[in-house]
Enzyme design. Structure first.
Site, PDB file in Angstrom:
ATOM      1  CG  HIS A 161      -6.277  -1.630   8.320  1.00  0.00           C
ATOM      2  ND1 HIS A 161      -6.387  -0.300   8.645  1.00  0.00           N
ATOM      3  CD2 HIS A 161      -4.957  -1.924   8.455  1.00  0.00           C
ATOM      4  CE1 HIS A 161      -5.192   0.178   8.957  1.00  0.00           C
ATOM      5  NE2 HIS A 161      -4.312  -0.776   8.853  1.00  0.00           N
ATOM      6  CG  ASP A 208      -0.333  -0.412   2.513  1.00  0.00           C
ATOM      7  OD1 ASP A 208       0.901  -0.388   2.600  1.00  0.00           O
ATOM      8  OD2 ASP A 208      -1.071  -0.752   3.444  1.00  0.00           O
ATOM      9  CD  GLU A 239      -9.222   1.526   7.043  1.00  0.00           C
ATOM     10  OE1 GLU A 239      -9.165   0.615   7.884  1.00  0.00           O
ATOM     11  OE2 GLU A 239      -8.704   2.639   7.223  1.00  0.00           O
ATOM     12  CG  ASN A 260      -9.449  -0.695  11.360  1.00  0.00           C
ATOM     13  OD1 ASN A 260      -8.452  -1.337  11.033  1.00  0.00           O
ATOM     14  ND2 ASN A 260      -9.931   0.290  10.631  1.00  0.00           N
TER      15      ASN A 260
END
Ligand code: GLP
Length: 258
Positions: A137, A66, A142, A135
């Site tokens: 990810h 990413d 996400e 979270n």
């Protein structure tokens, strides 16, 4: 399967040894690499092990997961800068071997899909390294991201922006968007190591272990993958059910004798 290691240094020694072994045994190798604080000890160890073993790297390609969108190319918090600092500048790679999604200008759909296609053209990812967001990810996929997505642009969640703003001196510079390899690309990797270290990852690791496979928890897709190992240190293992974990000493012994 969850493997519990005493420390993050032990995870680094294990992962680095696996990478050196793959480099030495494959005629062509595609590595999927991640950034973040979790990976720093791994790359530090890999540089040391590489110095000692000196395997040829000519047949190796590296793809990054990413990149932020909108940071100036010279910004120290781009993932391109991270990779240079923690790995690439210490190893004799040529630029053609190193592939990073480009977030300098907003990539269009075609540019995103070309990144996924480049991986396929080189035969697919042999080993994908992943960290995990608090979270759940992976990459920057996400919660709520379709498992069918390939490389795409994402709007970062509030939680991710809060977590990652710790790396920015000026918090206002924290990007709102990023480009990430999709879950479909990630799950096509032949082998996957998800790493989680430190007590700030304990809660999400507990949730991941208990979770069904759901797009609400992106890392849960890994439960579909037959060759995924989830490597955690003791701090990140605090909320795991020990009955569903393996002690990593078996994995560490393997590298002691090799
Ligand atoms: C970032 C990256 C992920 C990384 C995760 C964990 O948002 N996009 O690829 O795995 O967060 O980062 P850290 O290792 O710093 O906790």
């Amino acid at each position: 399967m969850f493997y519990v290691f005493p420390t993050d240094g032990d995870i680094a020694r294990f992962v680095s040894a696996q990478i050196i072994q793959l480099i030495s045994s494959h005629e062509r190798l595609v590595l999927g690499l991640a950034t973040g604080s979790t990976m720093k000890p791994v790359y530090g160890q890999l540089i040391k092990d590489f110095e000692r073993e000196r395997p040829s790297l000519q047949h190796v390609h590296c793809f990054n997961l990413d990149e932020y969108i909108g940071l100036p190319a010279e910004h120290p918090q781009t993932y391109a800068a991270y990779m240079q600092q923690y790995l690439y500048s210490h190893m004799p790679f040529v630029p053609e071997q190193l592939h990073l999604p480009c977030g300098k200008d907003w990539p269009d759909e075609q540019q995103c899909l070309d990144f996924s296609r480049q991986i396929q053209k080189l035969g697919g990812i042999d080993l994908q390294l992943l960290g995990i967001g608090t979270n759940g990810h992976i990459g920057f996929n996400e919660p709520g991201t379709s498992f069918e997505q390939r490389t795409h642009v994402v709007a970062l969640s509030e939680q991710t922006r809060r977590d990652n703003s710790r790396f920015f001196t000026n918090k206002d510079e924290m990007p709102t968007h990023a480009v990430t390899l999709g879950l479909k690309d990630i799950i096509e990797s032949r082998q996957i190591f998800l790493l989680a270290t430190g007590e700030q990852k304990a809660q999400i690791m507990g949730e991941l272990q208990r979770s069904v496979i759901t797009e609400d928890l992106p890392a849960s897709i890994l439960k579909k993958h037959p060759h995924t190992a989830i490597l955690v240190d003791e701090a990140a293992a605090q909320e795991l059910d020990p009955a569903q974990c393996k002690d990593a000493s078996v994995l560490l012994e393997k590298i002691e004798v090799s």
